[in-house]
Scaffold this motif. Sequence first.
Motif, mmCIF file in Angstrom:
data_model
loop_
_atom_site.group_PDB
_atom_site.id
_atom_site.type_symbol
_atom_site.label_atom_id
_atom_site.label_comp_id
_atom_site.label_asym_id
_atom_site.label_seq_id
_atom_site.Cartn_x
_atom_site.Cartn_y
_atom_site.Cartn_z
ATOM 1 N N PHE A 81 0.828 -1.192 0.000
ATOM 2 C CA PHE A 81 0.000 0.000 0.000
ATOM 3 C C PHE A 81 0.876 1.261 0.000
ATOM 4 O O PHE A 81 0.642 2.205 -0.746
ATOM 5 C CB PHE A 81 -0.932 0.021 1.211
ATOM 6 C CG PHE A 81 -1.797 1.247 1.247
ATOM 7 C CD1 PHE A 81 -2.988 1.290 0.540
ATOM 8 C CD2 PHE A 81 -1.400 2.377 1.972
ATOM 9 C CE1 PHE A 81 -3.778 2.427 0.549
ATOM 10 C CE2 PHE A 81 -2.175 3.526 1.969
ATOM 11 C CZ PHE A 81 -3.368 3.548 1.254
ATOM 12 N N ALA A 82 1.912 1.246 0.855
ATOM 13 C CA ALA A 82 2.789 2.412 0.986
ATOM 14 C C ALA A 82 3.468 2.736 -0.341
ATOM 15 O O ALA A 82 3.507 3.887 -0.776
ATOM 16 C CB ALA A 82 3.833 2.165 2.071
ATOM 17 N N ARG A 83 3.990 1.702 -0.998
ATOM 18 C CA ARG A 83 4.703 1.944 -2.258
ATOM 19 C C ARG A 83 3.784 2.566 -3.298
ATOM 20 O O ARG A 83 4.153 3.506 -4.011
ATOM 21 C CB ARG A 83 5.265 0.626 -2.794
ATOM 22 C CG ARG A 83 6.410 0.105 -1.946
ATOM 23 C CD ARG A 83 6.783 -1.304 -2.343
ATOM 24 N NE ARG A 83 7.656 -1.882 -1.325
ATOM 25 C CZ ARG A 83 7.939 -3.191 -1.249
ATOM 26 N NH1 ARG A 83 7.407 -4.040 -2.117
ATOM 27 N NH2 ARG A 83 8.748 -3.632 -0.321
ATOM 28 N N VAL A 84 2.577 2.005 -3.400
ATOM 29 C CA VAL A 84 1.640 2.507 -4.385
ATOM 30 C C VAL A 84 1.213 3.931 -4.047
ATOM 31 O O VAL A 84 1.146 4.805 -4.910
ATOM 32 C CB VAL A 84 0.424 1.554 -4.471
ATOM 33 C CG1 VAL A 84 -0.705 2.214 -5.248
ATOM 34 C CG2 VAL A 84 0.837 0.248 -5.128
ATOM 35 N N LYS A 85 0.994 4.192 -2.760
ATOM 36 C CA LYS A 85 0.557 5.543 -2.381
ATOM 37 C C LYS A 85 1.640 6.581 -2.680
ATOM 38 O O LYS A 85 1.359 7.655 -3.208
ATOM 39 C CB LYS A 85 0.178 5.597 -0.894
ATOM 40 C CG LYS A 85 -0.220 7.015 -0.443
ATOM 41 C CD LYS A 85 -0.942 7.078 0.890
ATOM 42 C CE LYS A 85 -1.213 8.542 1.282
ATOM 43 N NZ LYS A 85 -1.968 8.682 2.534
ATOM 44 N N VAL A 86 2.880 6.231 -2.342
ATOM 45 C CA VAL A 86 3.971 7.172 -2.608
ATOM 46 C C VAL A 86 4.103 7.424 -4.106
ATOM 47 O O VAL A 86 4.170 8.571 -4.568
ATOM 48 C CB VAL A 86 5.299 6.639 -2.026
ATOM 49 C CG1 VAL A 86 6.475 7.456 -2.561
ATOM 50 C CG2 VAL A 86 5.273 6.656 -0.508
ATOM 51 N N LEU A 87 4.127 6.347 -4.860
ATOM 52 C CA LEU A 87 4.313 6.451 -6.302
ATOM 53 C C LEU A 87 3.210 7.313 -6.921
ATOM 54 O O LEU A 87 3.480 8.218 -7.722
ATOM 55 C CB LEU A 87 4.301 5.037 -6.901
ATOM 56 C CG LEU A 87 4.639 4.883 -8.384
ATOM 57 C CD1 LEU A 87 6.011 5.443 -8.685
ATOM 58 C CD2 LEU A 87 4.585 3.403 -8.775
ATOM 59 N N GLU A 88 1.983 7.050 -6.563
ATOM 60 C CA GLU A 88 0.861 7.768 -7.182
ATOM 61 C C GLU A 88 0.792 9.225 -6.714
ATOM 62 O O GLU A 88 0.512 10.123 -7.497
ATOM 63 C CB GLU A 88 -0.455 7.037 -6.895
ATOM 64 C CG GLU A 88 -0.510 5.704 -7.641
ATOM 65 C CD GLU A 88 -1.742 4.844 -7.302
ATOM 66 O OE1 GLU A 88 -2.487 5.218 -6.373
ATOM 67 O OE2 GLU A 88 -1.931 3.808 -7.975
ATOM 68 N N THR A 89 1.091 9.438 -5.420
ATOM 69 C CA THR A 89 1.107 10.813 -4.922
ATOM 70 C C THR A 89 2.170 11.622 -5.658
ATOM 71 O O THR A 89 1.940 12.751 -6.098
ATOM 72 C CB THR A 89 1.417 10.837 -3.415
ATOM 73 O OG1 THR A 89 0.498 9.980 -2.745
ATOM 74 C CG2 THR A 89 1.310 12.244 -2.852
#
Lengths: 499, 499
Positions: A472-480
């Motif tokens: 979740f963290a990786r995807v959130k950082v990447l998309e943000t």
Amino acid sequence: MFEVAELGRKLDSEDYDAAVPGLRTELLALQRRVLDADFPVIVLLNGIDGGGRSETANLLHEWMDARHITARAFDRPTDSEKARPPYWRYWMELPPKGKIAVLIGNWYATPLTRHALAEIDDGRLALALSRINDFEASLVADGALLVKLWFHLSAKAHEKRIAKLAKRKETRWRISEGDIRSQKHYDAYRRTAEQALRLTSTAHAPWTVIEGKDRRYREVTVGRHLAHAIGHRLHETREMPSPPRPTPAVADPHTILDTLDLNLGVSRDEYERRLERGQARLNELGQHLRKSERSVTLVFEGWDAAGKGGTIRRLIKALDARFYQVIPVAAPTDEERVHPYLWRFWRRVPRSGRISIYDRSWYGRVLVERVEGFATPAEWMRAYKEINDFEEQLVEHGIILSKFWLHISAEEQLRRFREREATPWKRHKITEEDWRNREKWSLYEVAANEMIGRTSTACAPWTLVEAQSKHFARVKVLETLCDQLEAALIPTKKNGRAK
Amino acid sequence: MFEVAELGRKLDSEDYDAAVPGLRTELLALQRRVLDADFPVIVLLNGIDGGGRSETANLLHEWMDARHITARAFDRPTDSEKARPPYWRYWMELPPKGKIAVLIGNWYATPLTRHALAEIDDGRLALALSRINDFEASLVADGALLVKLWFHLSAKAHEKRIAKLAKRKETRWRISEGDIRSQKHYDAYRRTAEQALRLTSTAHAPWTVIEGKDRRYREVTVGRHLAHAIGHRLHETREMPSPPRPTPAVADPHTILDTLDLNLGVSRDEYERRLERGQARLNELGQHLRKSERSVTLVFEGWDAAGKGGTIRRLIKALDARFYQVIPVAAPTDEERVHPYLWRFWRRVPRSGRISIYDRSWYGRVLVERVEGFATPAEWMRAYKEINDFEEQLVEHGIILSKFWLHISAEEQLRRFREREATPWKRHKITEEDWRNREKWSLYEVAANEMIGRTSTACAPWTLVEAQSKHFARVKVLETLCDQLEAALIPTKKNGRAK
């Protein structure tokens, strides 16, 4: 203010010859003592062209031990300087503790000249001077001795000097562009200087106006002033109230970190789909970035084992290796230790078109250094403002700044520590220190909450990332990050940069 | 910055009841200790309307010993406040040492509101904030503990509060003009506040943002914060480099005072003619002044027996007694002693249309107090900037400020002292102290030269008066003053005020 420097003060050669040997000996002795002291000396030489600034720099070089004194004259910024925020070049010339730096045409030159030439108004000048006051206050708080000398010539003396140089071919070349300009706009320069000196003559860094006309008088005055200032700084201290400290939160601390929903997750499938799509987007945005004049600075902070490294690795997979740099921040080097705290980050401010990724950052000052007592309360309390000012300068320069805090629970950290210990190829990642830090969890929590509150500014907000699920963290950082880059780089989407 | 105050933090009544008795006891005990301490406590309550500022002021009044705490809410300036520079009303509310003042809608209110309503731009806001930073730095340097609390409500909480008040007739009146305005311009207010808090969160006077929604949480947080801040201030000090001191001048000091030609004089006839003409002119200008919105402040400094009194008497002969006031400055009163140095001069800032004549002035700080050691070097060094800032505010407000230094030689002073001793009706004018001061002539000379250099600004220059001949001095002062008044008051002569 300048009347006192229009008196035609002179020193005859006899008095000069009598004064100089003692003065040089004194200056050398003081310089030796500064070498062992824990503060740098910064000498600012400003004033009118022809007032004797460069001659004074040369003189100090000659009179003192040249190994421990540097002089630098700032002219128009070079290409490499233009590619960074304006203060970058000043930071790069700050002397380490024990050394003396003589700076001509320093941070005062640009705002003063532009105001005198009516390129900026009083408000903009005041803004620039208030940045200067903050910068100097922070240098002084860090221990620096700031000696600010303003060389003055009366309109008549100034004119006479130029007329004299113009007379002979052999000296005509000495008349600079600046000379001509300051003659033409003498009154405007004088008014601007008067205003600037008044607003920046603070108790801890006052200006001293020196009459620039007579070389001998000027030299002895500069020498005596510098000796006096260093001698005073070596001896005198006074008791001051220590700066206020943040209040511990009220019982039942419902903090901003507590608001994060650590149950957030994504399925394996979704993770892979979104990761792939995000990386493709990021790669494309990276190409936009290179075409733009902008650069990107990413900051990763968070608990030990929160997944900073893994997240960063997923980002850089999408980036061209020539254009990004991962900067892991550890203990400062010896050289960094003898400069103001932010110096080591200023020196790494990238040129345009680059991406810098900080694995831990300048926020160490208000996190680990605060909790472990490596910084005094006075130091980390003022760091909030210093960091905000620093980041404001980055953003003003067009750098896209994105800050991520990766958050996990104390239990999850314990689970990950144990897992690391149990896995042979991960064991190196866990040290005694990690276990020790863990014991101070609640102190770190207070520091992190305080940090987010004081440094989440409109121009550089924090993104808080629920990192209990690594995916979740990786995807959130990447998309943000992609959203932020898109907003900053692609104007067609009506996405103007946040102000 | 405000996200941390939008968490919906609450305290239930049980926790509240458990916390309050101990907190009140602690606050009372601390307040008693402040009474004996040598610093005042200034609590600033700012933030959004409805965030709980006035409730907090009431609360502190209730929780603490009401005899030693004052609260003041600043609204639109009264007529009497409008007749003075804007900071006058804030100076008048500064608490003496040992006391606590709670100030609502203080020096932050006007610039922030005007910026949020787009009446001033970023540059003007920065100017206002830089004046605030200077003002607060000077209060802190003087010892004050400054506690700055910002009450915040999220857009939603703010809206909810107003909707709730609007529901019933009994509460509807509580919705203020400010409430409506801050609801309508919520985003603008928030952006302005964010900017202002960042720029004015200095190391020595940082802001603390408090979530204003829940009354119990807010009350306990304020109480704990105040207790913590006072406790810290009572205990902690730290060593600081003492501020730099002016360098003694180079040998053969050819100073600005040395440039005065003390042989200047006028014949008896000419004196009487010019005196009479000057007094007539001054009288006419006095009438212009009363019709204008301006006022006049005259400062007389100079050596003992230089003729200040006699000169002043010649001026006031030309003036209407209802409109001028001669203010002889002696040692400060007890009340003045427990306030910042300039307080006693701020309190005397006249209404428009008046003439104040200072026989000695705020310059005592950098003259007698410096030489006699009544002020520490740190105090008189920062006084130069404080005085310049003070005078700038007077001039900005339209006050015509004129400063005279009456200069005589040491020999002439001796002659006048002896003459006074020999004349029965003058003998009272000469005291032991005068003889003692005379011994420190050269120290006073250094201080006076330094003062002229550092405080002769474009907006408030010194006039140096050759006073060896009393007649000459009187005529010069009178005529200079008339010229200055004419320039300021009579625009038809194309005489715009110096900027």
